[in-house]
Scaffold this motif. Structure first.
Motif, mmCIF file in Angstrom:
data_model
loop_
_atom_site.group_PDB
_atom_site.id
_atom_site.type_symbol
_atom_site.label_atom_id
_atom_site.label_comp_id
_atom_site.label_asym_id
_atom_site.label_seq_id
_atom_site.Cartn_x
_atom_site.Cartn_y
_atom_site.Cartn_z
ATOM 1 N N VAL A 14 -3.081 -1.187 3.889
ATOM 2 C CA VAL A 14 -3.434 -1.935 5.099
ATOM 3 C C VAL A 14 -3.078 -3.391 4.862
ATOM 4 O O VAL A 14 -3.174 -3.885 3.730
ATOM 5 N N ALA A 15 -2.645 -4.067 5.909
ATOM 6 C CA ALA A 15 -2.295 -5.486 5.759
ATOM 7 C C ALA A 15 -2.451 -6.189 7.097
ATOM 8 O O ALA A 15 -1.930 -5.729 8.113
ATOM 9 N N HIS A 16 -3.198 -7.291 7.099
ATOM 10 C CA HIS A 16 -3.296 -8.159 8.261
ATOM 11 C C HIS A 16 -3.633 -9.554 7.754
ATOM 12 O O HIS A 16 -3.627 -9.792 6.537
ATOM 13 N N SER A 17 -3.910 -10.473 8.668
ATOM 14 C CA SER A 17 -4.029 -11.875 8.277
ATOM 15 C C SER A 17 -5.238 -12.168 7.393
ATOM 16 O O SER A 17 -5.267 -13.187 6.702
ATOM 17 N N GLU A 18 -6.262 -11.294 7.402
ATOM 18 C CA GLU A 18 -7.465 -11.545 6.628
ATOM 19 C C GLU A 18 -7.405 -10.938 5.231
ATOM 20 O O GLU A 18 -7.904 -11.523 4.281
ATOM 21 N N ARG A 19 -6.821 -9.747 5.123
ATOM 22 C CA ARG A 19 -6.789 -9.084 3.822
ATOM 23 C C ARG A 19 -5.713 -8.016 3.803
ATOM 24 O O ARG A 19 -5.218 -7.588 4.844
ATOM 25 N N ALA A 20 -5.372 -7.609 2.601
ATOM 26 C CA ALA A 20 -4.369 -6.567 2.421
ATOM 27 C C ALA A 20 -4.774 -5.702 1.234
ATOM 28 O O ALA A 20 -5.409 -6.185 0.280
ATOM 29 N N THR A 21 -4.415 -4.437 1.307
ATOM 30 C CA THR A 21 -4.648 -3.517 0.204
ATOM 31 C C THR A 21 -3.333 -2.844 -0.148
ATOM 32 O O THR A 21 -2.656 -2.282 0.723
ATOM 33 N N LEU A 22 -2.985 -2.911 -1.435
ATOM 34 C CA LEU A 22 -1.766 -2.294 -1.944
ATOM 35 C C LEU A 22 -2.150 -1.217 -2.955
ATOM 36 O O LEU A 22 -3.110 -1.384 -3.717
ATOM 37 N N ARG A 23 -1.369 -0.126 -2.980
ATOM 38 C CA ARG A 23 -1.548 0.869 -4.034
ATOM 39 C C ARG A 23 -0.349 0.808 -4.964
ATOM 40 O O ARG A 23 0.803 0.912 -4.529
ATOM 41 N N VAL A 24 -0.638 0.616 -6.247
ATOM 42 C CA VAL A 24 0.396 0.567 -7.275
ATOM 43 C C VAL A 24 0.030 1.630 -8.303
ATOM 44 O O VAL A 24 -0.863 1.434 -9.135
ATOM 45 N N GLY A 25 0.680 2.769 -8.244
ATOM 46 C CA GLY A 25 0.297 3.870 -9.118
ATOM 47 C C GLY A 25 -1.115 4.326 -8.813
ATOM 48 O O GLY A 25 -1.446 4.646 -7.670
ATOM 49 N N ASP A 26 -1.974 4.322 -9.817
ATOM 50 C CA ASP A 26 -3.365 4.733 -9.645
ATOM 51 C C ASP A 26 -4.308 3.544 -9.497
ATOM 52 O O ASP A 26 -5.514 3.659 -9.748
ATOM 53 N N VAL A 27 -3.760 2.405 -9.102
ATOM 54 C CA VAL A 27 -4.564 1.185 -8.950
ATOM 55 C C VAL A 27 -4.417 0.664 -7.525
ATOM 56 O O VAL A 27 -3.306 0.618 -6.975
ATOM 57 N N PHE A 28 -5.559 0.291 -6.934
ATOM 58 C CA PHE A 28 -5.556 -0.383 -5.640
ATOM 59 C C PHE A 28 -5.790 -1.870 -5.864
ATOM 60 O O PHE A 28 -6.727 -2.257 -6.573
ATOM 61 N N LEU A 29 -4.943 -2.689 -5.273
ATOM 62 C CA LEU A 29 -5.080 -4.138 -5.341
ATOM 63 C C LEU A 29 -5.491 -4.639 -3.963
ATOM 64 O O LEU A 29 -4.749 -4.513 -2.992
ATOM 65 N N LYS A 30 -6.697 -5.220 -3.898
ATOM 66 C CA LYS A 30 -7.218 -5.727 -2.639
ATOM 67 C C LYS A 30 -7.160 -7.249 -2.665
ATOM 68 O O LYS A 30 -7.729 -7.885 -3.556
ATOM 69 N N VAL A 31 -6.457 -7.824 -1.710
ATOM 70 C CA VAL A 31 -6.310 -9.268 -1.592
ATOM 71 C C VAL A 31 -7.125 -9.707 -0.385
ATOM 72 O O VAL A 31 -6.857 -9.286 0.743
ATOM 73 N N ASP A 32 -8.129 -10.550 -0.622
ATOM 74 C CA ASP A 32 -9.049 -10.936 0.447
ATOM 75 C C ASP A 32 -9.172 -12.454 0.480
ATOM 76 O O ASP A 32 -9.465 -13.085 -0.540
ATOM 77 N N THR A 33 -8.963 -13.037 1.652
ATOM 78 C CA THR A 33 -9.059 -14.496 1.787
ATOM 79 C C THR A 33 -10.498 -14.981 1.780
ATOM 80 O O THR A 33 -10.749 -16.174 1.591
ATOM 81 N N ASP A 34 -11.445 -14.070 1.978
ATOM 82 C CA ASP A 34 -12.869 -14.427 2.028
ATOM 83 C C ASP A 34 -13.511 -14.078 0.688
ATOM 84 O O ASP A 34 -13.820 -12.919 0.417
#
Length: 248
Positions: free
Chosen positions: A11-31
């Motif tokens: 998922v990706a939008h202006s507030e946050r994004a979640t990426l899956r890299v192999g068996d790891v989820f990377l969540k990027v959150d501006t808050d």
């Protein structure tokens, strides 16, 4: 992470994004506060949650959960009735846990938000005024005083992972707080009314089904503008709109 062939954008939008890299989820959150709540809520929750691999703001790394989502909004669920019952039991365990040390939203704040969203929907001709009014009246019945419990706060069916009839984990705890137990039950069963009885069998106590349905209306009314403003296509295609149109 060697050998990873691709990065999946979950998922990706202006507030946050979640990426899956192999068996790891990377969540990027501006808050940062929201990300901190997610980590703290997972540590307190008495149900399976993803393992926190590391947290280096604004990025949170989580291990992937085994199993598959219980379902997806707008699609039939392939999970067994037993899996839905297990989800209900997990929700009950959460609601029986001690309250987290931070508060949640109260009925007055939610009522003000409901009014703003309904006014916007009508003013921008997003939904027929009679549909908004009918669902607003239903939603307002949910905004009565309640005894607060530890709620997940965003217990979408996609956030509950199962393997057979076992819950393997629950994702996305950034809305965890004090709240109404029926809100979690409503969010979990939104768009899947055929599984409400299964969930309540697992939950194990009498529940006012009319209030669960009222929360369906409130959540959908509150979601439509966000979906419109974040480019999710025509509102008539939203599962949330289908729920609003189906409310008796």
């Amino acid at each position: 992470m060697r050998g990873v062939e691709q990065v999946e954008v979950v998922v990706a939008h202006s507030e946050r994004a979640t990426l899956r890299v192999g068996d790891v989820f990377l969540k990027v959150d501006t808050d940062q506060a929201r990300a901190d709540v997610e980590v703290d809520a997972m540590a307190l929750a008495p149900v399976p949650t993803p393992k926190v691999l590391w947290h280096n703001p604004p990025v949170l790394a989580l291990a992937a959960l085994p199993g598959v989502p219980l379902g997806h909004l707008g699609e039939p669920s392939g999970a067994s009735p037993g899996a839905w019952t297990a989800a209900g039991a997990a929700v009950r365990a959460l609601h029986d846990a001690p309250l987290p040390p931070w508060p949640g939203r109260d009925p007055e704040a939610l009522a003000a938000e409901l009014a703003r969203e309904c006014d916007w929907l009508v003013a921008n001709d997003v939904l027929p005024a009679e549909v908004v009014l009918h669902n607003r009246r239903l939603a307002e019945t949910a905004l009565r005083p309640w005894t607060p419990v530890f709620v997940h706060g965003d217990l979408q069916v996609d956030h509950v992972f199962v393997d057979g009839d076992e819950v393997t984990g629950i994702l996305d705890w950034s809305e965890g707080a004090h709240g109404d137990a029926l809100y979690d039950l409503a969010t979990l069963t939104l768009g899947h009314p055929e599984h409400l009885d299964d969930v309540l069998d697992g939950y194990g106590t009498d529940v006012d089904r009319d209030l669960v349905r009222a929360w369906w209306s409130l959540r959908c009314l509150g979601n439509v503008r966000w979906l419109v403003e974040h480019g999710y296509g025509p509102p008539e295609h939203y599962p949330e709109v289908a729920v609003l149109l189906a409310q008796p």
